[in-house]
Enzyme design. Structure first.
Site, PDB file in Angstrom:
ATOM      1  CE  LYS A   1      28.313 155.352  91.802  1.00  0.00           C
ATOM      2  NZ  LYS A   1      29.107 153.959  91.141  1.00  0.00           N
ATOM      3  CG  ASN A   2      26.957 151.868  93.946  1.00  0.00           C
ATOM      4  OD1 ASN A   2      26.695 152.233  92.420  1.00  0.00           O
ATOM      5  ND2 ASN A   2      27.643 151.669  94.274  1.00  0.00           N
TER       6      ASN A   2
ATOM      7  NE  ARG B   1      38.446 149.643  85.629  1.00  0.00           N
ATOM      8  CZ  ARG B   1      38.362 152.027  84.773  1.00  0.00           C
ATOM      9  NH1 ARG B   1      37.464 152.347  85.066  1.00  0.00           N
ATOM     10  NH2 ARG B   1      39.493 152.156  83.953  1.00  0.00           N
TER      11      ARG B   1
ATOM     12  CB  CYS C   1      39.590 151.888  87.686  1.00  0.00           C
ATOM     13  SG  CYS C   1      38.902 150.864  89.192  1.00  0.00           S
TER      14      CYS C   1
ATOM     15  NE  ARG D   1      36.291 148.146  90.578  1.00  0.00           N
ATOM     16  CZ  ARG D   1      35.480 149.315  90.685  1.00  0.00           C
ATOM     17  NH1 ARG D   1      36.374 150.426  90.729  1.00  0.00           N
ATOM     18  NH2 ARG D   1      33.998 148.325  90.336  1.00  0.00           N
TER      19      ARG D   1
ATOM     20  CB  ILE E   1      35.748 140.646  85.754  1.00  0.00           C
ATOM     21  CG1 ILE E   1      37.042 140.045  84.078  1.00  0.00           C
ATOM     22  CG2 ILE E   1      35.429 141.885  85.334  1.00  0.00           C
ATOM     23  CD1 ILE E   1      36.232 140.673  82.796  1.00  0.00           C
ATOM     24  CG  ASP E   2      38.640 135.747  89.684  1.00  0.00           C
ATOM     25  OD1 ASP E   2      38.369 137.283  89.813  1.00  0.00           O
ATOM     26  OD2 ASP E   2      37.917 135.305  90.675  1.00  0.00           O
ATOM     27  CG  LEU E   3      34.858 135.943  92.219  1.00  0.00           C
ATOM     28  CD1 LEU E   3      34.636 136.949  93.266  1.00  0.00           C
ATOM     29  CD2 LEU E   3      35.038 134.362  92.803  1.00  0.00           C
TER      30      LEU E   3
ATOM     31  CG  ASP F   1      31.556 152.333  97.728  1.00  0.00           C
ATOM     32  OD1 ASP F   1      30.816 152.332  97.233  1.00  0.00           O
ATOM     33  OD2 ASP F   1      32.992 152.195  97.115  1.00  0.00           O
TER      34      ASP F   1
ATOM     35  NE  ARG G   1      32.478 156.774  87.094  1.00  0.00           N
ATOM     36  CZ  ARG G   1      33.784 155.953  87.879  1.00  0.00           C
ATOM     37  NH1 ARG G   1      34.689 155.861  88.358  1.00  0.00           N
ATOM     38  NH2 ARG G   1      32.778 154.482  87.526  1.00  0.00           N
TER      39      ARG G   1
HETATM   40  C1  EPZ Z   1      30.080 147.673  93.639  1.00  0.00           C
HETATM   41  O1  EPZ Z   1      31.487 147.226  92.988  1.00  0.00           O
HETATM   42  C2  EPZ Z   1      29.859 149.341  93.809  1.00  0.00           C
HETATM   43  N1  EPZ Z   1      29.937 149.728  92.221  1.00  0.00           N
HETATM   44  C3  EPZ Z   1      31.254 149.846  94.375  1.00  0.00           C
HETATM   45  O2  EPZ Z   1      31.158 151.074  94.032  1.00  0.00           O
HETATM   46  C4  EPZ Z   1      32.252 149.564  95.383  1.00  0.00           C
HETATM   47  O3  EPZ Z   1      33.029 150.170  96.123  1.00  0.00           O
HETATM   48  C5  EPZ Z   1      31.324 147.671  95.259  1.00  0.00           C
HETATM   49  O4  EPZ Z   1      30.794 146.892  94.700  1.00  0.00           O
HETATM   50  C6  EPZ Z   1      32.108 146.782  96.580  1.00  0.00           C
HETATM   51  O5  EPZ Z   1      31.244 147.913  97.373  1.00  0.00           O
HETATM   52  C7  EPZ Z   1      28.342 148.924  91.484  1.00  0.00           C
HETATM   53  O6  EPZ Z   1      27.945 149.379  92.157  1.00  0.00           O
HETATM   54  C8  EPZ Z   1      28.074 150.019  90.381  1.00  0.00           C
HETATM   55  P1  EPZ Z   1      33.394 143.745  94.026  1.00  0.00           P
HETATM   56  P2  EPZ Z   1      32.125 146.021  92.386  1.00  0.00           P
HETATM   57  O7  EPZ Z   1      33.551 142.935  92.524  1.00  0.00           O
HETATM   58  O8  EPZ Z   1      31.029 145.356  92.183  1.00  0.00           O
HETATM   59  C9  EPZ Z   1      36.997 141.984  94.092  1.00  0.00           C
HETATM   60  C10 EPZ Z   1      31.208 153.392  93.955  1.00  0.00           C
HETATM   61  O9  EPZ Z   1      32.009 154.701  94.834  1.00  0.00           O
HETATM   62  N2  EPZ Z   1      36.565 141.216  92.580  1.00  0.00           N
HETATM   63  O10 EPZ Z   1      32.156 144.068  94.827  1.00  0.00           O
HETATM   64  O11 EPZ Z   1      32.795 145.925  91.174  1.00  0.00           O
HETATM   65  C11 EPZ Z   1      37.527 142.662  92.980  1.00  0.00           C
HETATM   66  O12 EPZ Z   1      38.964 143.075  92.626  1.00  0.00           O
HETATM   67  C12 EPZ Z   1      31.489 152.366  93.397  1.00  0.00           C
HETATM   68  O13 EPZ Z   1      30.172 153.444  94.088  1.00  0.00           O
HETATM   69  C13 EPZ Z   1      37.732 139.761  92.373  1.00  0.00           C
HETATM   70  O14 EPZ Z   1      38.594 139.851  92.456  1.00  0.00           O
HETATM   71  O15 EPZ Z   1      32.506 145.127  92.980  1.00  0.00           O
HETATM   72  C14 EPZ Z   1      37.244 143.979  94.433  1.00  0.00           C
HETATM   73  O16 EPZ Z   1      38.597 144.149  95.217  1.00  0.00           O
HETATM   74  C15 EPZ Z   1      33.206 152.654  93.284  1.00  0.00           C
HETATM   75  N3  EPZ Z   1      37.243 138.997  91.115  1.00  0.00           N
HETATM   76  C16 EPZ Z   1      36.516 143.192  95.338  1.00  0.00           C
HETATM   77  O17 EPZ Z   1      36.383 142.149  94.881  1.00  0.00           O
HETATM   78  C17 EPZ Z   1      35.951 139.373  90.724  1.00  0.00           C
HETATM   79  O18 EPZ Z   1      35.294 138.557  89.616  1.00  0.00           O
HETATM   80  C18 EPZ Z   1      35.062 143.697  95.514  1.00  0.00           C
HETATM   81  O19 EPZ Z   1      34.525 144.150  93.860  1.00  0.00           O
HETATM   82  C19 EPZ Z   1      35.209 140.820  91.249  1.00  0.00           C
HETATM   83  C20 EPZ Z   1      35.545 141.290  91.875  1.00  0.00           C
END
Ligand code: EPZ
Length: 421
Positions: free
Chosen positions: A22-23, A92, A116, A121, A123-125, A307, A399
């Site tokens: 999925k990811n 998201r 969520c 979640r 998105i600053d990065l 996950d 999902r």
């Molecule tokens: C991806 O989410 C996956 N989703 C998630 O899988 C997975 O848990 C996650 O990566 C971590 O491995 C998809 O790929 C569709 P992140 P993503 O950006 O991209 C913080 C599932 O169960 N962060 O690596 O949203 C954020 O708040 C789902 O399949 C910032 O601070 O994960 C979080 O605490 C759930 N600023 C951490 O980083 C940002 O701009 C990890 O988020 C972005 C993220």
């Protein structure tokens, strides 16, 4: 609303094929927008999240056709660069549509994804990376409007290896002027799969899976006549944990053991036997009690995947001894704990640290899924518990898991999907 009804105590036996990831599929479907043409992508799992992504792409003007697990996308006529708010709020991670739309159309409007069940979640990065490439970003109420007459390659250092932010920057940079380097990127296998798809489009991306990804901007990209998505490592790991919980012996086809090293290490530690043979894995557990694991820390790949945290907690809840889990990736990913305690688990949570005191067995109860992986964990708990468990709100599970109950039934589990009137 639908629920799963599970009678526990059945060991699992048999062979199953693991679905596509999925990811990996979600960012690759988004990346198809980068090039005009007709793309064909295979091994796309049939999931609610994929349905939402297909709805978004269709609303943007993509002509999408689905045949089982194959999706073809005609991206020659795009009518809009505004991602529909009501669809974004359902998923998201559609935030990574910003990169491809900005790269090809120089503008994109999305709504703020918001928090969520598993945490804020942020998105600053994502925003920092796109701004570094030259995007002008305006926040108007709940919308984020991005424009970039041109994108210019640069070096971007990520404060945290965010998966989505890495993917957004990779896609945006494919058509930027010059070279972009992403330092401290996410290294997940899904990032490598995205790199491979982008290069099939004619992009020049290298270094995915390492500490630096380099993207050489190109002027034009072209269609991808065929691409196959990698197997879903988290779905595979979930079934491996399931055998650990119920006992039995299963064979998984379409897996990449190298993507599961940390999970395999900990499954060995708890006493589960695993044999690898290229893309086939055999997992078995006899009736000896599982062993506790002193400490599991979730962290970005190649660390232990967040996950799999909830599913592993179920394993440890019936292991012999005291285990601890530290969830370092998301700030509130313990909503499954209360549900497990209602089934007889003994778990204490203090901030990001969970301490699990192994018990002999769990008891069937009515429980509610709070998110995708917590829901899967509650199904595993139900299969281990004595008596009947009902898991409500299983749309969370749909999902990310393709026909979970059918796969588990084929392995011998007693699980039914019921519609609540
Ligand atoms: C991806 O989410 C996956 N989703 C998630 O899988 C997975 O848990 C996650 O990566 C971590 O491995 C998809 O790929 C569709 P992140 P993503 O950006 O991209 C913080 C599932 O169960 N962060 O690596 O949203 C954020 O708040 C789902 O399949 C910032 O601070 O994960 C979080 O605490 C759930 N600023 C951490 O980083 C940002 O701009 C990890 O988020 C972005 C993220």
């Amino acid at each position: 609303m639908e629920s799963f009804v599970i009678e526990g105590g059945r060991a699992l036996y048999g062979t199953i094929k693991i679905q596509g990831s999925k990811n990996a599929a979600l960012p690759i479907l988004a990346a198809s927008l980068l090039a005009e043409g007709i793309h064909q992508i295979d091994d796309v799992p049939r999931l609610l999240d994929i349905d939402v992504m297909v709805q978004i792409l269709t609303r943007l003007g993509v002509d999408v056709k689905r045949e089982q697990n194959t999706i073809s996308l005609d991206t020659r006529t795009i009518l809009s660069t505004v991602v529909p708010e009501e669809l974004m709020s359902q998923m998201r991670s559609s935030i990574f549509l910003m990169g491809p739309l900005l790269a090809r159309f120089h503008e994109v409007t999305v709504s703020k994804p918001g928090g969520c069940a598993i945490g804020e979640r942020k998105i600053d990065l994502h925003i920092k990376g796109l701004k570094a490439l030259g995007a002008k970003i305006e926040e108007v109420e709940n919308h984020i409007i991005c424009r970039a007459d041109r994108l210019t390659g640069t070096t971007i250092v990520l404060d945290y290896p965010s998966v989505g932010a890495t993917e957004n920057i990779m896609m945006a940079a494919t058509r930027a002027d010059g070279e972009t380097k992403i330092i401290h990127p996410a290294k997940e296998p899904e990032i490598v799969d995205l790199q491979n798809f982008l290069n099939m489009l004619g992009a020049k991306v290298s270094g995915a899976g390492t500490d630096m990804i380099t993207i050489e901007g190109v002027k034009r990209l072209h269609s991808v006549p065929y691409y196959q998505i990698i197997p879903d490592r988290i779905v595979a790991a979930t079934f491996m944990a399931a055998v650990g919980i119920t006992g039995g012996k299963i064979t998984l086809k379409n897996v990449i053991p190298a993507h599961l090293s940390k999970v395999i290490e900990y499954l060995h530690n708890v006493g589960i036997e695993i044999e690898n043979d290229h893309d086939i894995m055999t997992i078995k557990r006899d009736n000896r009690r599982l062993k506790a694991v002193k400490k599991i820390i979730t962290s970005p790949y190649p660390g232990f995947p967040t996950d799999m945290q909830a599913q592993f907690m179920v394993l440890l809840s019936i292991a012999d001894g005291i285990s601890t889990i530290e969830e370092t990736v998301f700030d509130s990913r313990y909503k499954h704990v209360k549900q497990l305690i209602s089934m007889g688990a003994k778990i204490e949570v203090d901030g990001r640290l969970a301490t699990i005191y192994g018990v002999d067995h769990l008891f069937g109860r009515e429980v509610v899924a709070s998110d995708l992986r917590a829901g899967a964990a509650l199904v595993l708990a139900g299969m281990a518990a004595e008596g009947k468990t009902t898991v409500h709100d299983i749309y969370h599970i749909d999902r990310g898991y393709e026909k979970l109950e059918e796969t588990l039934q084929a392995l011998g589990a007693n699980i039914m999907r019921i519609k609540k009137m």
